[in-house]
Design a protein around this motif. Structure first.
Motif, mmCIF file in Angstrom:
data_model
loop_
_atom_site.group_PDB
_atom_site.id
_atom_site.type_symbol
_atom_site.label_atom_id
_atom_site.label_comp_id
_atom_site.label_asym_id
_atom_site.label_seq_id
_atom_site.Cartn_x
_atom_site.Cartn_y
_atom_site.Cartn_z
ATOM 1 N N TRP A 52 93.068 -97.602 22.143
ATOM 2 C CA TRP A 52 94.065 -97.957 21.134
ATOM 3 C C TRP A 52 93.477 -98.048 19.727
ATOM 4 O O TRP A 52 94.183 -98.290 18.764
ATOM 5 N N TRP A 68 94.906 -92.507 13.412
ATOM 6 C CA TRP A 68 95.225 -91.963 14.745
ATOM 7 C C TRP A 68 94.467 -92.715 15.818
ATOM 8 O O TRP A 68 93.403 -93.299 15.562
ATOM 9 N N TRP A 72 97.818 -92.385 21.515
ATOM 10 C CA TRP A 72 98.983 -91.573 21.115
ATOM 11 C C TRP A 72 98.915 -90.182 21.730
ATOM 12 O O TRP A 72 99.933 -89.632 22.140
ATOM 13 N N SER A 75 99.435 -90.502 25.668
ATOM 14 C CA SER A 75 100.797 -90.816 26.101
ATOM 15 C C SER A 75 101.747 -89.649 25.919
ATOM 16 O O SER A 75 102.874 -89.684 26.387
ATOM 17 N N ARG A 84 99.023 -82.397 14.688
ATOM 18 C CA ARG A 84 99.405 -83.795 14.725
ATOM 19 C C ARG A 84 99.490 -84.388 13.325
ATOM 20 O O ARG A 84 99.738 -85.572 13.166
#
Length: 330
Positions: A52, A68, A72, A75, A84
């Motif tokens: 995280w 970032w 992310w 998931s 991105r």
């Protein structure tokens, strides 16, 4: 999310910090050190604690800095391989936003996409006036160009208004043109103002007279507002809401009865037309006929489409625009 992901695909989530760093970098981002050097995954991993951890990364295409985390990417595995970077992702929206600004008479000086509520630099296509404004503000009716708004026809009808700004505990008086594109009330509403009163007056001079009378009455109750508080302009016409209440309608009525500056023009026009009253032909373009049904009978109400002062003003202007020998030719 972590527990479901770990239960479904343990190998995807049960990874080392170096693997976490590599997922963050991927094929689209670069990580840089304090001196600007490009960091490899092991070096970036030293800044992270888990999947995280948010770190600053740089888009390899446009150099935009983003925050970032590996979680992310983990998931949303379907997005693997795609850009991105939000700037790159939203770049096609830039031309649409440019067109939206042009529809409002502005040239956008911002490169690429901006959030709807983000103010960006722009200038007026007509007068070149520079300002910072967002799409959300334009959608809410904020005047695109403050300079053009001030340059509205000074002899046309204007609106004087009284607003309250709860966040600043301040009132504001002001005036605006009746043209929608010059709507200063919408500009203030978009910045937290609440409209208390608004009244039409015959011209800009009358509007300025009202504003000056109100400001003199509250000059001992400064608001403390600054230019920073009013990016839409107008902070110098504010005062503290601790001041005695102002009845704007009563101020307008008293100035009109006393034929104060700007309110005295109708009398001057009547004097002008005393020797040569308007003809039927001159009045015809201003006629307005309203039909009403009462107990089976039809009534036609004939009147003017504009206030009498505006009718007189336009007829006089048309007469003065005619050649000097117009009367002799006729």
């Amino acid at each position: 999310m972590y527990e479901r992901g770990l239960a479904a695909e343990p190998s995807r989530w049960d990874i080392t910090l170096e693997q976490v760093a590599q997922i963050v970098i991927g094929d689209n981002f670069l990580a840089r050190g304090a001196d600007g050097e490009i960091l490899a995954a092991p070096d970036l991993a030293r800044q992270m604690e888990d999947v995280w951890s948010l770190v600053d990364v740089e888009c390899a295409v446009c150099a935009t800095i983003s925050r970032w985390s590996a979680s992310w990417s983990l998931s949303n595995p379907e997005a693997a391989g795609r850009s991105r970077c939000m700037y790159c992702h939203s770049r096609p929206m830039g031309p649409w936003q440019n067109d939206f600004f042009r529809q409002h008479g502005l040239v956008r000086e911002h490169d690429g996409y901006a959030r709807l509520g983000q103010r960006v630099a722009a200038h007026c296509e007509v007068c070149g006036y520079k300002r910072s404004i967002s799409i959300s503000e334009l959608k809410s009716g904020v005047a695109p160009c403050l300079n053009c708004a001030e340059a509205a026809d000074p002899d046309a009808m204007h609106i004087v208004y009284l607003m309250h700004f709860p966040a600043f505990r301040a009132y504001k008086v002001g005036f605006t043109s009746t043209e929608v594109r010059h709507d200063r009330i919408a500009s203030h509403t978009a910045h937290g103002g609440m409209l208390i009163e608004q009244h039409k007056v015959p011209n800009m001079e009358a509007a300025r007279t009202v504003e000056n009378v109100v400001l003199r009455a509250v000059q001992d109750f400064p608001s403390g507002c600054t230019e920073r508080d009013f990016p839409q302009g107008g902070y110098t016409e504010t005062w503290s809401d601790d001041a005695p209440a102002i009845d704007l309608g009563d101020v307008v009525s008293q100035l009109a009865r006393g034929e104060a500056p700007g309110f005295d023009r109708l009398g001057k026009f009547r004097a002008y037309f005393e020797d040569e009253p308007p003809t039927i032909e001159e009045l015809l373009p201003f006629r307005r006929i309203e039909t009403e049904e009462v107990n089976g009978a039809t009534f036609h109400h004939v009147g003017f489409s504009e206030p009498l002062e505006q009718v007189y003003r336009k007829i006089q202007a048309r007469r003065e625009a005619l050649p000097a020998d117009h009367g002799e030719l006729a």
